[in-house]
Write a protein that holds these residues in place. Structure first.
Motif, PDB file in Angstrom:
ATOM      1  N   LEU A 112       8.495   5.583  -5.097  1.00 27.42           N
ATOM      2  CA  LEU A 112       7.108   5.237  -4.810  1.00 27.42           C
ATOM      3  C   LEU A 112       6.420   6.288  -3.942  1.00 27.42           C
ATOM      4  N   HIS A 113       7.185   6.969  -3.091  1.00 25.76           N
ATOM      5  CA  HIS A 113       6.600   8.010  -2.244  1.00 25.76           C
ATOM      6  C   HIS A 113       6.452   9.337  -2.976  1.00 25.76           C
ATOM      7  N   LYS A 114       7.494   9.705  -3.732  1.00 24.79           N
ATOM      8  CA  LYS A 114       7.565  11.058  -4.286  1.00 24.79           C
ATOM      9  C   LYS A 114       7.427  11.118  -5.805  1.00 24.79           C
ATOM     10  N   GLY A 115       7.455   9.943  -6.464  1.00 22.56           N
ATOM     11  CA  GLY A 115       7.407   9.945  -7.919  1.00 22.56           C
ATOM     12  C   GLY A 115       8.678  10.475  -8.539  1.00 22.56           C
TER      13      GLY A 115
ATOM     14  N   SER B 102       0.922   6.151  -5.420  1.00 24.85           N
ATOM     15  CA  SER B 102       0.678   6.221  -3.975  1.00 24.85           C
ATOM     16  C   SER B 102      -0.524   5.373  -3.578  1.00 24.85           C
ATOM     17  N   GLY B 103      -1.475   5.217  -4.499  1.00 18.61           N
ATOM     18  CA  GLY B 103      -2.623   4.362  -4.223  1.00 18.61           C
ATOM     19  C   GLY B 103      -2.343   2.890  -4.448  1.00 18.61           C
TER      20      GLY B 103
ATOM     21  N   ASN C  33      -3.657  -4.678  -0.330  1.00 23.35           N
ATOM     22  CA  ASN C  33      -2.513  -3.772  -0.186  1.00 23.35           C
ATOM     23  C   ASN C  33      -1.224  -4.455  -0.621  1.00 23.35           C
TER      24      ASN C  33
ATOM     25  N   LYS D 171       1.765  10.055 -10.062  1.00 24.23           N
ATOM     26  CA  LYS D 171       2.186   9.982  -8.658  1.00 24.23           C
ATOM     27  C   LYS D 171       1.041   9.489  -7.778  1.00 24.23           C
ATOM     28  N   GLN D 172      -0.150  10.005  -8.050  1.00 21.05           N
ATOM     29  CA  GLN D 172      -1.310   9.616  -7.248  1.00 21.05           C
ATOM     30  C   GLN D 172      -1.633   8.138  -7.441  1.00 21.05           C
TER      31      GLN D 172
ATOM     32  N   TYR E 156       2.250   0.670  -0.526  1.00 16.94           N
ATOM     33  CA  TYR E 156       2.865   1.292   0.646  1.00 16.94           C
ATOM     34  C   TYR E 156       4.320   0.850   0.665  1.00 16.94           C
ATOM     35  N   SER E 157       5.233   1.783   0.845  1.00 18.54           N
ATOM     36  CA  SER E 157       6.647   1.414   0.853  1.00 18.54           C
ATOM     37  C   SER E 157       7.347   2.011   2.064  1.00 18.54           C
TER      38      SER E 157
END
Length: 507
Positions: A309-312, A375-376, A294, A371-372, A379-380
């Motif tokens: 990083l969360h929403k692109g 997210s993979g 991770n 985006k996917q 973690y931010s």
């Protein structure tokens, strides 16, 4: 091993050619065309070696055209213990036998007590292999005040290069100017004059300014006619990441030797987001075959990269504030396109399109597929000023160790991450600078408020050092003088720097 631009795959460069161009004139940033794979046999070969010898083996993977003597000179120069405040270039360890996780990687042993001391030294040592005797090189540092301090500390005045120091005027005050001057006075006896360019303008435009210097082909070609060249240190230079890769890989080997991590055991990497430095190196380590599970990226409450990083999504026009972690106070992140290049599986066209959207439309909206992938990948999270101070205080009470605000912020985000998973891996967490470089924040965390108000800055440093046992860094002390400052609006600064570069006696 060959290199290319993130936005143009048709031209390839050797390591030496990449060093001489530093940042591609065609646009983008330099990246390897492919990465070497690391297996258990390779790691076993490196385990018994010194840091310098490990570094030499790794550099050979990335610079196969360099001779053994050139590589050894790079590694012995960059990782010379005499440059550091202790015999250890870095140190990785748990804080005490009762807290075995996270594993703290201390990389702040250099002359200015920041990790950029190591990366800048390595980048410059690499560059020395391609500098010719009759050439004049100008080394650009402009992504943070600490990057500027590290470059000043490395400028001996007789190395064939001179610094070009660029800063956002809003990030500079008299204390910082005197700290920069103090470094020069104590390290660079041969340097008579130091100049700092401070720029007025929109935050993102100022952040992009140093990078844009390298894309001015006419400027660079005209400089070349005078045997003058530009090079970058910090996030623009691929050697910055190679240095971090060497340190992280060597630290991982130390953990294996100490049996703090088992062969093949997954581990996590948690870090302050900075210019996506450690995120990109984490990507490289994963693709090279190391068991990095991770990646955990911490930001402050400006949240630029958290939102991305969360929403692109990334917008240049956004609410922006100054925080107690100023190196994270950014809207534009210099290394973003390298991260995108890896995420898009080396797709130059897509990387170029995304970056063009950012600069022309001042926003990024990634496709669902990308985006996917993001997210993979990571973690931010973020911490605000108060949460950062509270972390410093809590860890000081718990361990009697004083952390800098960047480490505290990362610990806050790491704790939130671990609350959402069933089983935590061992986590490597880089400690990037001395807590006394953020003396006001450190004092707020461990002293009563009335004690802070009554103390001047130098007295506060002394009391923090006495209380915590942390030596006062060179970069936290001030001279009476200040360097020469050229302060201009952004539209005039480019013209001024160009004029200065063409002068015979620049700096």
């Amino acid at each position: 091993m060959q290199y290319q631009s993130t936005i143009l795959a048709s031209r390839e460069y050797t390591f030496s050619q990449m060093l001489r161009e530093s940042v591609p004139m065609c646009g983008g940033l330099f990246v390897p065309c492919e990465l070497p794979r690391i297996d258990q046999a390779f790691l076993a070969k490196l385990k018994p070696l010194s840091v310098q010898d490990r570094a030499a083996v790794i550099v050979k993977l990335f610079a196969p055209e360099l001779s053994e003597s050139q590589i050894n000179l790079i590694c012995q120069t960059a990782f010379d213990p005499m440059r550091f405040q202790s015999d250890l270039i870095y140190e990785i360890k748990p804080l005490n036998p009762y807290l075995m996780n996270p594993l703290f990687l201390f990389v702040e042993h250099g002359p200015t007590s920041c990790y950029t001391d190591i990366t800048h030294a390595f980048s410059l040592a690499c560059l020395q292999t391609v500098i010719k005797e009759d050439e004049k090189w100008y080394i650009v540092a402009g992504e943070s005040i600490q990057s500027i301090k590290s470059l000043v500390a490395l400028n001996s005045g007789d190395s064939g290069w001179e610094p070009v120091l660029i800063a956002d005027s809003k990030a500079v005050n008299n204390y910082i100017l005197r700290e920069i001057q103090h470094i020069q006075n104590n390290v660079n006896e041969n340097v008579d004059r130091l100049m700092l360019y401070t720029i007025n303008g929109k935050v993102q435009s100022v952040e992009y300014f140093p990078q844009n210097l390298f894309y001015q082909e006419k400027l660079r070609l005209e400089l070349k006619e005078q045997n003058k060249y530009l090079a970058a240190v910090g996030s623009l230079a691929f050697t910055h990441y190679l240095a971090l890769l060497i340190i992280l890989l060597s630290a991982y080997l130390d953990l294996l030797n100490k049996e703090l991590i088992s062969d093949g055991e997954d581990f996590d990497l948690a870090f302050p987001n900075l210019n996506l430095d450690f995120l990109y190196v984490g990507q490289l380590m994963q693709k090279m075959g190391l068991p990095v599970s991770n990646l955990i990226a911490a930001s402050n409450n400006n949240r630029t990269m958290v939102d991305f990083l969360h929403k692109g999504k990334n917008k240049a026009k956004r609410k922006f504030s100054r925080t107690n972690t100023p190196a994270l106070d950014r809207i534009y992140f210099l290394n973003l396109e390298r991260v995108l290049f890896e995420i898009t599986d080396y797709d130059c066209q897509m990387t170029c399109q995304i970056m063009n959207d950012l600069f022309r439309a001042e926003r990024i909206n990634l496709t669902p597929e990308i985006k996917q992938r993001i997210s993979g990948l990571v973690y931010s999270g973020y911490a605000n000023n108060n949460q950062t101070v509270e972390q410093i205080r809590d860890w000081y009470i718990k361990t009697d160790y004083l952390f800098d605000p960047y480490t505290a912020l990362t610990l806050f985000v790491l704790e939130r991450f671990e609350q959402n998973i069933s089983k935590a891996n061992k986590t490597i967490l880089p400690v990037i600078e001395s807590p006394l470089l953020s003396a006001q924040v450190s004092a707020e965390a461990i002293f009563a408020q009335e004690n802070i108000v009554k103390r001047n800055y130098n007295r506060l440093l002394e009391e923090l050092s006495q209380e915590s046992g942390v030596a006062i860094p060179l970069a936290a002390l001030s001279a009476e003088q200040k360097p020469e400052v050229v302060n201009l609006d952004i539209d005039k600064m480019n013209e001024r720097i160009q004029a200065d570069l063409f002068k015979t006696g620049f700096n």
